[in-house]
Write a protein that holds these residues in place. Structure first.
Motif, mmCIF file in Angstrom:
data_model
loop_
_atom_site.group_PDB
_atom_site.id
_atom_site.type_symbol
_atom_site.label_atom_id
_atom_site.label_comp_id
_atom_site.label_asym_id
_atom_site.label_seq_id
_atom_site.Cartn_x
_atom_site.Cartn_y
_atom_site.Cartn_z
ATOM 1 N N HIS A 1 1.259 -1.590 0.050
ATOM 2 C CA HIS A 1 0.009 0.025 -0.190
ATOM 3 C C HIS A 1 1.186 1.503 0.009
ATOM 4 O O HIS A 1 0.598 1.913 -0.923
ATOM 5 N N VAL A 2 1.985 1.417 0.903
ATOM 6 C CA VAL A 2 2.635 2.909 0.882
ATOM 7 C C VAL A 2 3.449 2.496 -0.411
ATOM 8 O O VAL A 2 3.532 3.493 -1.360
ATOM 9 N N GLU A 3 4.309 1.021 -1.152
ATOM 10 C CA GLU A 3 4.300 1.925 -2.518
ATOM 11 C C GLU A 3 3.912 2.383 -3.198
ATOM 12 O O GLU A 3 4.448 2.743 -4.225
ATOM 13 N N GLN A 4 2.885 1.818 -3.356
ATOM 14 C CA GLN A 4 1.702 1.849 -4.492
ATOM 15 C C GLN A 4 1.189 3.801 -4.309
ATOM 16 O O GLN A 4 1.147 4.182 -5.269
ATOM 17 N N ASN A 5 1.228 4.022 -3.076
ATOM 18 C CA ASN A 5 0.125 4.939 -2.723
ATOM 19 C C ASN A 5 1.168 6.330 -2.053
ATOM 20 O O ASN A 5 0.550 7.557 -2.017
ATOM 21 N N PHE A 6 2.242 5.869 -1.855
ATOM 22 C CA PHE A 6 3.171 6.641 -1.435
ATOM 23 C C PHE A 6 4.425 7.733 -1.702
ATOM 24 O O PHE A 6 4.441 7.069 -3.203
ATOM 25 N N ASP A 7 4.911 8.500 -1.992
ATOM 26 C CA ASP A 7 6.423 9.494 -2.836
ATOM 27 C C ASP A 7 7.366 8.864 -2.227
ATOM 28 O O ASP A 7 7.494 9.455 -1.237
ATOM 29 N N TYR A 8 7.771 7.916 -3.026
ATOM 30 C CA TYR A 8 9.730 7.476 -2.344
ATOM 31 C C TYR A 8 10.533 8.921 -2.890
ATOM 32 O O TYR A 8 10.717 9.480 -3.603
ATOM 33 N N VAL A 9 11.127 9.080 -1.572
ATOM 34 C CA VAL A 9 11.655 10.273 -1.364
ATOM 35 C C VAL A 9 13.326 10.238 -1.227
ATOM 36 O O VAL A 9 13.947 10.837 -0.834
#
Length: 144
Positions: free
Chosen positions: A79-87
């Protein structure tokens, strides 16, 4: 030890352990049994199904629990990998900037050292580790 399902006068349900039935009765009479939700001492035993042992072994139950935990961790991470921005390695800076109002709020994830995480926590910046499912190794990410 015996576990009782209990219910207070406000219909809050909870469980508690007692050494025996007499211990529950004695503590209830002395108003020592309280609802953890509202503090009411007007508590009664609720209907509870007995715990029946099956042929299932503890090892099988633990394997099932490990599998369920691993699946939940995988779902959270996906969920995080699909919906959050990787910085990436800029995570601490980005999180701090958002916390201080210097950057617009958005869901992010990335890399941070233990020291950076400690500093963020000390500053009141909400952070949490991203779970790595059991049996997997962390995969390095690249910024798009």
């Amino acid at each position: 030890m015996i576990r009782y399902a209990l219910k207070c006068e406000h219909a809050h349900e909870f469980e508690a352990w007692f050494s025996n039935s007499a211990a529950f009765d004695e503590q209830k009479a002395r108003a020592l049994v309280e609802c953890p939700h509202c503090g009411s001492a007007h508590v009664e035993k609720a209907i509870m199904a007995p715990m029946v042992r099956t042929s299932e072994t503890a090892e099988n139950r633990h394997a099932d629990m490990r599998k369920a935990v691993a699946e939940a961790m995988y779902k959270v991470r996906s969920h995080v990998e699909q919906n959050f921005d990787y910085v990436g390695e800029g995570f601490a800076r980005e999180a701090r900037d958002m916390h201080e109002g210097l950057a617009p709020e958005r869901p992010i994830y990335g890399e941070a050292s233990r020291d950076e995480v400690r500093e963020l926590i000390d500053e009141g910046v909400p952070v949490a580790p991203l779970p790595i499912p059991i049996g997997e190794k962390p995969k390095p990410k690249t910024l798009n």
